[in-house]
Design an enzyme around this catalytic site. Structure first.
Site, PDB file in Angstrom:
ATOM      1  N   GLU A 146     -20.173  36.466 107.575  1.00 32.79           N
ATOM      2  CA  GLU A 146     -21.219  35.539 108.016  1.00 32.79           C
ATOM      3  C   GLU A 146     -21.216  35.208 109.509  1.00 32.79           C
ATOM      4  OE1 GLU A 146     -22.094  33.146 103.852  1.00 32.79           O
ATOM      5  OE2 GLU A 146     -20.987  32.093 105.431  1.00 32.79           O
ATOM      6  N   GLU A 181     -22.185  36.945  97.969  1.00 38.23           N
ATOM      7  CA  GLU A 181     -22.029  35.536  97.615  1.00 38.23           C
ATOM      8  C   GLU A 181     -23.345  35.046  97.039  1.00 38.23           C
ATOM      9  OE1 GLU A 181     -20.468  32.810 100.483  1.00 38.23           O
ATOM     10  OE2 GLU A 181     -19.016  34.244 101.300  1.00 38.23           O
TER      11      GLU A 181
END
Length: 419
Positions: free
Chosen positions: A207, A312
């Protein structure tokens, strides 16, 4: 040239030519088998919302991440807590249960400080031996392990789950940070390149904050290229490893990445994370809107030009879990997050699943299935997360126990929910 014709031509030329074409043999068939997995969140990288007791027990509200956990405590005290946590939060029993649930992958977040702590950095190290245990346990239970570098020097996103919560990340603005991260990826691949059957993928950075603009995105793209060399060609030669590089979309649309690392590359996969609670608009969706939104990702995943894994996601639909937005920070859903608008009460939306209504659990089953069906239009999925102290809406473990996740992930009650 069709693959069959290519192989026929090689057979005519001689057997010696075949290994050249078939040299890349990842430990999982990402082109045809579906990834079905779960994250081991909060184990080797602390997250306040996953294990709030670890932070509450410090008695210090300024301890909000793993950096401050080491900075504001006596070293021996902090080390003892971490060692107890590392020894108990995830054990081989968890790997056995994950395999028994019909899953084939685990994704393991780990911070750079497990491998190298710099001068002045208060991190406590010792996680590496638990990574080694995890590899052994995965092999014992025929699971594939993705090693995910969740935190880089300077932080790549400023999130507490990068190890160091801050208002603006600094990883991208300091070449030393980037060089150190490259070295850590080299360390990781040197540990596992021969164990590609168990560790088929390395994700070199979780991320990165692409929403901060071109400065970050240009650094990230170069880092993906450099990591390709470090992961796919780790031997200082033209010899390929069998390890896949899993890059992240940096919070950009998939169309932004069209054609990236396609021609002239192999063994590259894309990781995208899909949540529906981190904006005022999404957290206000009703049950039907959440499901419709989940189903809407199908075509973009199916059409993407790399293997694509939703690394995720969650059946949770609110940000009600305590400290999900950071220690001391409230929730958008109940209006306690600064600047947010009240949607509803968080009572019965998170915490212990014994407080969940039957309607809510039915929705969670439908929402879980809608996401699984959709994400398998790509290469598959890895739910966040396996367990948490007091956020059952997020955990695979609780979902299995209370029925919104099936004991076999292919056993669907609502197979047509996205039609």
């Amino acid at each position: 040239m069709p693959l069959l014709n290519r192989l026929f031509s090689l057979a005519v030329l001689g057997v010696s030519a075949v290994p050249f074409v078939l040299s890349f043999q990842p430990g999982f068939d990402y082109g045809s088998e579906k990834v079905r997995g779960v994250n081991l969140g909060g184990w080797l990288v602390l997250e306040p919302w996953i294990t709030p007791s670890i932070f509450e027990n410090t008695g210090n509200d300024d301890i909000v991440d793993e950096w401050t956990f080491g900075e504001y405590q006596d070293y021996d005290t902090a080390l003892a807590v971490l060692q107890d946590h590392w020894n108990s939060w995830i054990t081989e029993d968890d790997f056995e249960a994950i395999a028994a649930a019909g899953l084939n992958h685990v994704r393991l977040p780990i911070g750079y400080w497990a491998f190298a702590v710099g001068s002045g950095e208060p991190y406590i190290t010792g996680q590496q031996k638990y990574l080694e245990k995890a590899i052994t346990w995965a092999a014992n239970h025929d699971l594939k392990l993705i090693i995910d570098l969740h935190g880089a020097p300077g932080s790549q996103n400023g999130f507490d789950n990068s190890g160091h919560r801050m208002s603006y990340p600094t990883w991208q603005s300091n070449q030393t940070n980037i060089d150190r991260t490259d070295d850590i990826i080299k360390t990781i691949i040197s540990m596992v390149d021969s164990e590609y059957e168990t560790v088929p993928i390395i994700a070199p950075l979780n991320e990165p904050a692409g929403y901060d603009g071109d400065e970050m995105l240009e650094v990230v793209k170069q880092y993906w290229y450099d990591s390709y060399g470090n992961i796919r060609y780790p031997y200082n030669s033209s010899t390929e490893s069998n390890t896949v590089e899993l890059i992240h979309d940096a919070f950009q649309s998939l169309s932004y990445w069209d054609g990236f690392m396609v021609d002239g590359y192999d063994g590259v996969a894309m990781d995208t994370h899909i949540y529906q609670m981190f904006s005022d608009e999404e957290v206000a969706y009703n049950y039907s809107q959440h499901i419709t939104e989940a189903c809407s990702y199908g075509s973009s995943l199916a059409d993407f030009d790399l293997w694509i894994i939703v690394g995720e996601w969650t059946p949770a639909s609110t940000d009600c879990a305590k400290w999900l937005n950071g220690r001391g920070t409230g929730s958008r859903y109940d209006g306690t997050y600064s600047g947010s608008t009240y949607v509803g009460s968080c009572t019965g939306k998170t915490g212990n699943a014994t407080s969940f209504s039957s309607d809510y659990k039915t929705f969670m089953r439908q929402y879980w299935e809608a996401q699984v069906i959709t994400y398998e239009k790509g290469s598959g999925w890895i739910q966040w997360t396996w367990k948490a102290e007091n956020a059952d809406d997020w955990t695979y473990q609780a979902g299995l126990k209370y029925g919104w996740i099936p004991q076999d992930p292919t056993d669907l009650e609502y197979p047509d929910i996205c039609d």
